[in-house]
Scaffold this motif. Structure first.
Motif, short mmCIF file in Angstrom:
data_model
loop_
_atom_site.label_atom_id
_atom_site.label_comp_id
_atom_site.label_asym_id
_atom_site.label_seq_id
_atom_site.Cartn_x
_atom_site.Cartn_y
_atom_site.Cartn_z
N ILE A 149 26.92 -54.91 8.42
CA ILE A 149 26.71 -54.41 9.79
C ILE A 149 28.06 -53.93 10.36
O ILE A 149 28.14 -52.87 11.00
CB ILE A 149 26.11 -55.53 10.68
CG1 ILE A 149 24.67 -55.80 10.26
CG2 ILE A 149 26.19 -55.16 12.15
CD1 ILE A 149 23.67 -54.78 10.73
N CYS A 179 22.19 -44.55 7.54
CA CYS A 179 20.87 -45.18 7.42
C CYS A 179 20.93 -46.05 6.17
O CYS A 179 21.00 -45.55 5.05
CB CYS A 179 19.80 -44.09 7.28
SG CYS A 179 18.16 -44.75 7.00
N ARG A 189 17.21 -60.54 8.58
CA ARG A 189 17.26 -59.72 9.80
C ARG A 189 16.75 -60.53 10.98
O ARG A 189 17.34 -60.51 12.06
CB ARG A 189 16.42 -58.45 9.59
CG ARG A 189 16.66 -57.33 10.59
CD ARG A 189 16.09 -57.57 11.97
NE ARG A 189 14.70 -57.96 11.99
CZ ARG A 189 14.10 -58.54 13.01
NH1 ARG A 189 14.77 -58.81 14.12
NH2 ARG A 189 12.83 -58.88 12.95
N SER A 193 18.95 -61.41 14.23
CA SER A 193 18.57 -60.91 15.56
C SER A 193 18.28 -62.05 16.51
O SER A 193 18.69 -62.01 17.68
CB SER A 193 17.35 -60.00 15.45
OG SER A 193 17.64 -58.89 14.66
N CYS A 211 14.77 -54.43 5.71
CA CYS A 211 15.06 -53.80 7.01
C CYS A 211 15.87 -52.53 6.78
O CYS A 211 16.40 -52.29 5.69
CB CYS A 211 15.77 -54.76 7.96
SG CYS A 211 17.49 -55.06 7.58
N VAL A 213 18.90 -50.21 8.80
CA VAL A 213 19.88 -50.15 9.90
C VAL A 213 20.31 -48.69 10.04
O VAL A 213 20.72 -48.07 9.05
CB VAL A 213 21.11 -51.04 9.63
CG1 VAL A 213 22.11 -50.94 10.78
CG2 VAL A 213 20.70 -52.48 9.41
N VAL A 222 18.39 -51.82 14.28
CA VAL A 222 17.87 -52.40 13.04
C VAL A 222 16.36 -52.58 13.19
O VAL A 222 15.89 -53.02 14.23
CB VAL A 222 18.60 -53.71 12.68
CG1 VAL A 222 18.57 -54.71 13.82
CG2 VAL A 222 18.05 -54.32 11.42
N TYR A 223 15.63 -52.21 12.14
CA TYR A 223 14.17 -52.30 12.17
C TYR A 223 13.67 -52.97 10.90
O TYR A 223 14.13 -52.64 9.80
CB TYR A 223 13.55 -50.90 12.26
CG TYR A 223 14.00 -50.13 13.47
CD1 TYR A 223 13.51 -50.44 14.74
CD2 TYR A 223 14.91 -49.08 13.35
CE1 TYR A 223 13.92 -49.74 15.86
CE2 TYR A 223 15.33 -48.38 14.46
CZ TYR A 223 14.84 -48.71 15.72
OH TYR A 223 15.26 -48.02 16.82
N ASP A 224 12.71 -53.86 11.07
CA ASP A 224 12.03 -54.43 9.90
C ASP A 224 11.17 -53.35 9.27
O ASP A 224 10.57 -52.53 9.98
CB ASP A 224 11.11 -55.57 10.33
CG ASP A 224 11.89 -56.84 10.59
OD1 ASP A 224 13.03 -56.93 10.12
OD2 ASP A 224 11.35 -57.74 11.27
N LEU B 302 24.64 -54.35 18.86
CA LEU B 302 23.46 -53.87 18.16
C LEU B 302 22.43 -53.56 19.22
O LEU B 302 22.12 -54.40 20.06
CB LEU B 302 22.98 -54.99 17.24
CG LEU B 302 22.22 -54.65 15.99
CD1 LEU B 302 22.99 -53.70 15.11
CD2 LEU B 302 21.93 -55.92 15.22
N HIS B 305 16.47 -54.48 17.93
CA HIS B 305 16.07 -55.43 16.88
C HIS B 305 14.56 -55.33 16.66
O HIS B 305 13.92 -56.29 16.30
CB HIS B 305 16.42 -56.86 17.29
CG HIS B 305 17.84 -57.07 17.64
ND1 HIS B 305 18.84 -57.01 16.72
CD2 HIS B 305 18.43 -57.33 18.82
CE1 HIS B 305 20.00 -57.24 17.32
NE2 HIS B 305 19.77 -57.42 18.60
#
Lengths: 279, 308
Positions: A149, A179, A189, A193, A211, A213, A222-224, B302, B305
């Protein structure tokens, strides 16, 4: 009258650095052995002045304590979720040992923890055990993710580009320059978070997770994602265009084109909204 | 108005800290200038550098480094200097500063500002390197007196004399950290007034102020609290000798809200008046020893999430 002390600057610096980096002489290098061509420099007290309040050793002790405390602080900032997961005492023990074995060689503090996950892997407490403990695997994954990160946050990339929208030509869609895809044995993740959102997460059980990023206009998100999405986006990361990635996915997953197009329409809309695609 | 090195008096400035980025961009507070830690931005190509560029468009900026390692016997790190110069080309700082110290040898970086024995050998070594660096950067370098916790028996030149000769030999300027003088004088039994009086006042381009932790038998330069009254008094005396200097307050640990930080800086205006008096004792802190020369690391944010 004090005797004149002569120490070449280069020898002095080797001597003092050794005192700082290895205060307990764990490397078996005696700092005195580094005082080449010196005169009257037989002991620390012969080199360092005492003061009204402190002995010569106490003066050097301030530098010795500060050296490790300063870098430990940096490690705890760089790996804040990991420190929470391990607890402060265990984290400090690992960080101190890591810093002793891997001193900093770069002015850029972002690089301080570059090898920390490797260190944890090589020094895992269950190294001698036949059956490995799950939590250590989680800790190593979390360390890798936290460092990654930081790298994504700082890295150089093209910033001036046009984001895709729903009307963009699908054949021209590309992933945004920053990405990164992650695959974990544990829900790393979510733990990360939850920690950042001050939810005080417990150590998770093993459960494969994925995930993505992205960085857009210098901000990270960041997304699952799930396994199929990870596979599809991995094809795009490798440089495939969308039509080729779709064909490959349909072939690998043994689904019909119609079935996949139904799913793809939803994926595409979500990913465009999440700023994953540029044109 | 330019001072005697031809550099401007920027007025009263603050250290730029990532905790205050949003406040500064949204509110454009009335601060005269900002000082940035060069290493926090040199190799960063993310949000901090982008924000620095925006701030540098609105305010004068000075670049203050902690890793030039002027006193090290390692070869000069031209990779570092190249990155420093590239950042300077982008943000056009009023000047670039670093410390009279070394940070490591054999390519190790201790990330501390380590003290030098002050003698003819180290003086020649430091002057040679400052000349090389100034040639490379194509600008004068401004050198700060470090806070020190030890002195050495092979030192033969008082620090103030070392700094005076160094400026004469190289044409560099001085960043006088008044708190560092106080800290070093307490730790190493010298008179801070004699130190200040012995400096070349016409070479003082900038002054630093900061808080420290008095641990009883020694003082740590912690940059984590308000400026001590005795340091303010030393500043009051110094300001009468170097009133052209730009003033900057450092705060690197327990960083307060921007307004608190700014109001502490504005106290300096009272102490610019030689007749101002305020009595207070040096406070001894019984809390755990804090870190000297703390490293202010840019914090990472960040934004999302979301589960997808």
């Amino acid at each position: 009258m004090e005797e004149k002390v002569t120490i070449p600057l280069s020898s002095f610096q080797l001597w003092m650095q050794q005192l700082l980096l290895d205060p307990y002489q764990q490397t078996n290098v005696d700092p005195k052995s580094l005082l080449q061509d010196s005169f009257n420099a037989s002991s620390l007290e012969a080199i360092v002045h005492h003061s009204k309040r402190l002995t010569a050793s106490e003066h050097i002790g301030i530098y010795q304590r500060s050296y490790i405390a300063r870098l430990r602080n940096c490690m705890s900032q760089q790996f804040s979720a990991l420190e929470y997961a391990l607890g402060e005492d265990i984290f400090c023990a690992f960080a101190d040992d890591y810093l002793a074995s891997t001193p900093s060689y770069n002015y850029n503090l972002s690089l301080l923890g570059k090898h920390f996950s490797d260190y944890l892997e090589e020094n895992r407490p269950d190294a001698a055990e036949e059956i490995k403990e799950d939590w250590i695997d989680f800790i190593i994954e979390l360390a890798k993710f936290e460092y990654a990160i930081g790298v994504i946050f700082e890295e150089k990339a093209e910033e001036e580009y046009q984001l895709a929208d729903l009307n963009s030509d699908e054949g021209k869609l590309k992933l945004v320059p920053i990405c990164e895809l992650f695959k974990f044995q544990f829900p790393v993740r979510k733990f990360y978070s939850d920690f950042k959102n001050e939810k005080k997460p417990s150590l998770p059980f093993e459960n494969e997770s994925y995930c993505v990023v992205i960085r857009h206009k210098f901000k990270l998100a960041v997304y699952d994602i799930h396994k199929d999405q990870y596979e599809f986006l991995s094809s795009l990361k490798k440089g495939m265009d969308i039509p080729t990635a779709k064909s490959k996915f349909i072939e690998n997953q043994k689904v019909t084109t119609a079935e996949f197009e139904n799913v793809w329409t939803r994926w595409k809309a979500r990913w465009i909204e999440a700023k994953l695609f540029r044109v | 108005m330019p001072n005697k090195l031809g550099l401007p008096n920027l007025g009263l400035g603050l250290g730029l800290r990532s905790q205050h980025f949003d406040h500064i961009l949204k509110k454009s507070p009335e601060v005269d200038w900002f000082e940035v830690i060069s290493e926090n931005f040199m190799d960063s190509h993310g949000r901090p550098r982008q924000i620095l560029k925006q701030i540098a468009e609105r305010y004068p900026v000075v670049m203050h480094g902690v890793s030039m390692s002027i006193g090290s016997t390692d070869p000069l790190n031209f990779e570092y200097l190249k990155s420093l110069k590239t950042l300077a080309d982008e943000v056009n700082p009023a000047w670039i500063s670093d410390h009279l110290c070394w940070t490591g040898v054999l390519t190790t970086n201790s990330h501390d500002l380590l003290p030098l024995p002050l003698n003819d050998e180290s003086l020649q070594h430091v002057c040679d390197r400052i000349n090389q660096i100034q040639d490379y950067l194509e600008r004068p370098l401004i050198i700060e007196n470090p806070s020190t916790y030890a002195t050495f028996k092979n030192s033969t030149i008082p620090e103030w004399e070392f700094l005076r000769i160094m400026t004469e030999e190289t044409g560099c300027g001085l960043l006088l950290d008044v708190n560092n003088v106080f800290v070093s004088s307490f730790n190493n039994d010298f008179d801070p007034v004699e130190y200040i009086n012995g400096l070349p006042h016409d070479k003082i381009v900038q002054m630093h102020l900061a808080g420290h932790q008095n641990c009883g038998n020694y003082i740590i330069d912690t940059h984590d609290r308000e400026v001590n009254t005795q340091v303010w008094k030393l500043f009051q005396m110094t300001y009468q000798l170097a009133s052209d200097a730009s003033i900057l307050l450092e705060w690197d640990g327990n960083i307060p809200a921007f307004d608190v930080y700014h109001s502490e800086l504005l106290k300096s205006k009272k102490y610019m008046d030689p007749t101002f008096t305020e009595s207070a004792q040096e406070k001894i802190y019984a809390d755990q020893e804090q870190v000297s020369n703390p490293l202010n690391v840019v914090s990472l944010e960040l934004t999302g999430h979301s589960e997808y």
